[in-house]
Design a protein around this motif. Structure first.
Motif, short mmCIF file in Angstrom:
data_model
loop_
_atom_site.label_atom_id
_atom_site.label_comp_id
_atom_site.label_asym_id
_atom_site.label_seq_id
_atom_site.Cartn_x
_atom_site.Cartn_y
_atom_site.Cartn_z
N VAL A 1 17.58 10.06 54.73
CA VAL A 1 17.76 9.51 53.39
C VAL A 1 16.73 10.16 52.48
CG1 VAL A 1 17.63 7.43 51.98
CG2 VAL A 1 18.62 7.33 54.28
N VAL A 2 17.21 10.78 51.41
CA VAL A 2 16.32 11.36 50.40
C VAL A 2 16.39 10.48 49.17
CG1 VAL A 2 15.85 13.38 48.96
CG2 VAL A 2 16.68 13.68 51.30
N SER A 3 15.22 10.00 48.77
CA SER A 3 15.15 9.08 47.64
C SER A 3 13.96 9.46 46.77
CB SER A 3 15.01 7.65 48.16
OG SER A 3 15.20 6.72 47.13
N GLY A 4 13.84 8.81 45.65
CA GLY A 4 12.74 9.05 44.73
C GLY A 4 13.17 8.71 43.32
N ALA A 5 12.26 8.82 42.40
CA ALA A 5 12.54 8.49 41.01
C ALA A 5 13.45 9.53 40.38
CB ALA A 5 11.23 8.39 40.23
N ALA A 6 14.13 9.14 39.29
CA ALA A 6 14.92 10.09 38.51
C ALA A 6 14.01 11.22 38.04
CB ALA A 6 15.55 9.39 37.32
N GLY A 7 14.50 12.45 38.15
CA GLY A 7 13.73 13.59 37.71
C GLY A 7 12.93 14.26 38.81
N SER B 1 19.08 18.39 43.56
CA SER B 1 18.83 19.85 43.61
C SER B 1 18.31 20.27 44.97
CB SER B 1 17.83 20.24 42.52
OG SER B 1 18.35 19.97 41.24
N VAL B 2 17.38 19.50 45.52
CA VAL B 2 16.80 19.83 46.82
C VAL B 2 17.86 19.74 47.91
CG1 VAL B 2 15.14 19.07 48.58
CG2 VAL B 2 14.42 19.28 46.19
N VAL B 3 18.64 18.67 47.90
CA VAL B 3 19.67 18.50 48.94
C VAL B 3 20.76 19.54 48.78
CG1 VAL B 3 21.43 16.92 49.84
CG2 VAL B 3 19.11 16.09 49.41
N SER B 4 21.10 19.92 47.56
CA SER B 4 22.08 20.99 47.36
C SER B 4 21.57 22.31 47.95
CB SER B 4 22.40 21.17 45.88
OG SER B 4 23.13 20.06 45.41
N ALA B 5 20.31 22.62 47.70
CA ALA B 5 19.71 23.84 48.26
C ALA B 5 19.67 23.78 49.79
CB ALA B 5 18.31 24.05 47.69
N ASP C 1 13.66 25.40 46.38
CA ASP C 1 13.95 26.06 47.66
C ASP C 1 12.85 25.82 48.69
OD1 ASP C 1 16.43 27.03 46.86
OD2 ASP C 1 15.59 28.90 46.08
N ALA C 2 11.61 25.82 48.26
CA ALA C 2 10.49 25.56 49.18
C ALA C 2 10.55 24.12 49.69
CB ALA C 2 9.15 25.82 48.49
N CYS C 3 10.88 23.18 48.81
CA CYS C 3 10.99 21.78 49.22
C CYS C 3 12.18 21.60 50.17
CB CYS C 3 11.13 20.89 47.99
SG CYS C 3 11.05 19.13 48.37
N ALA C 4 13.29 22.29 49.90
CA ALA C 4 14.46 22.23 50.79
C ALA C 4 14.10 22.77 52.17
CB ALA C 4 15.63 22.99 50.19
N ALA C 5 13.31 23.83 52.23
CA ALA C 5 12.88 24.40 53.51
C ALA C 5 11.99 23.41 54.27
CB ALA C 5 12.15 25.72 53.30
N ARG C 6 11.09 22.73 53.55
CA ARG C 6 10.24 21.72 54.20
C ARG C 6 11.09 20.55 54.69
NH1 ARG C 6 6.95 23.07 49.75
NH2 ARG C 6 7.47 21.12 48.69
N LEU C 7 12.10 20.17 53.91
CA LEU C 7 13.00 19.10 54.33
C LEU C 7 13.75 19.51 55.60
CD1 LEU C 7 14.42 16.39 53.94
CD2 LEU C 7 15.92 17.50 52.25
N TYR C 8 14.20 20.74 55.67
CA TYR C 8 14.88 21.21 56.88
C TYR C 8 13.95 21.17 58.09
CZ TYR C 8 17.70 23.96 60.06
OH TYR C 8 18.43 24.36 61.16
N ASP C 9 12.70 21.55 57.91
CA ASP C 9 11.72 21.46 59.00
C ASP C 9 11.58 20.03 59.49
OD1 ASP C 9 11.23 24.19 58.90
OD2 ASP C 9 9.41 23.98 57.68
#
Length: 190
Positions: free
Chosen positions: A9-15, A20-24, A172-180
């Protein structure tokens, strides 16, 4: 459920850039599935907005939520939006990696229903950057921006309830960390 470790589950405040991160992430790793949301909204003309399940009436989501058939929901602009439990379970039962992008309140319900899920709170690099992102959208009034910033402060106060936090300094860097994180938590080799 045995396969809860495959639910993220990816959550957080608007903005903060959740979508964008999950799409990447999904662009780089299309094997990761995203749940399909359901709505009581009328279908848009010519299939715009495909990818949503349509529910028959306004009472459908609250009734389903009370019986735990909906894992999270929101009421926005006169319509309900939510995620059906069967949409999550069919993917988990098939051993699929599943990512959901939902608000802080929905994440609390996921923690209750799927205690083995990993909840990730996405943070902006700073509150100033969060405000810049909200203003940069150019779609909101000043009053709306102030409301969103107040909501964001309340949501940011919930971050310690999540399994872990990631700072979205660059998509893209955050998406890579999420994948890790997904690989590590799901026990996958990279």
């Amino acid at each position: 459920m045995e396969n809860e470790k495959y639910l993220f589950v990816v959550s957080g405040a608007a903005g903060t850039g959740k979508d964008s991160v999950v799409s990447a992430l999904r662009k780089a790793h299309p094997e990761i599935e995203k749940t399909v949301s359901a709505t009581t909204r009328s279908p848009p003309p010519r299939g715009a907005g495909r990818g949503r399940l349509l529910l028959p009436h306004q009472g459908a989501v609250p009734a389903a939520h009370q019986s735990d058939e909906v894992v999270e929901h929101n009421f926005f602009n006169g319509n309900y939006y939510g995620t059906l439990k069967e949409e999550v379970n069919k993917r988990l039962n098939a051993g699929k990696l599943v990512v959901m992008v939902i608000d802080v309140h929905g994440a609390a319900n996921i923690r209750r229903m799927y205690p083995g899920a990993t909840t990730i709170f996405l943070l902006p690099p700073s509150t100033q950057e969060l405000e810049r992102r909200l203003r940069g959208r150019g779609t909101e009034t000043e009053e709306s921006i102030r409301e969103r910033l107040e909501i964001a402060r309340n949501e940011l106060a919930q971050q310690d309830k999540f399994t872990l936090k990631l700072v979205n300094d660059e998509v893209d860097a955050c998406a890579a960390r999420l994948y890790d994180v997904i690989c590590q938590r799901a026990g996958l080799t990279r």
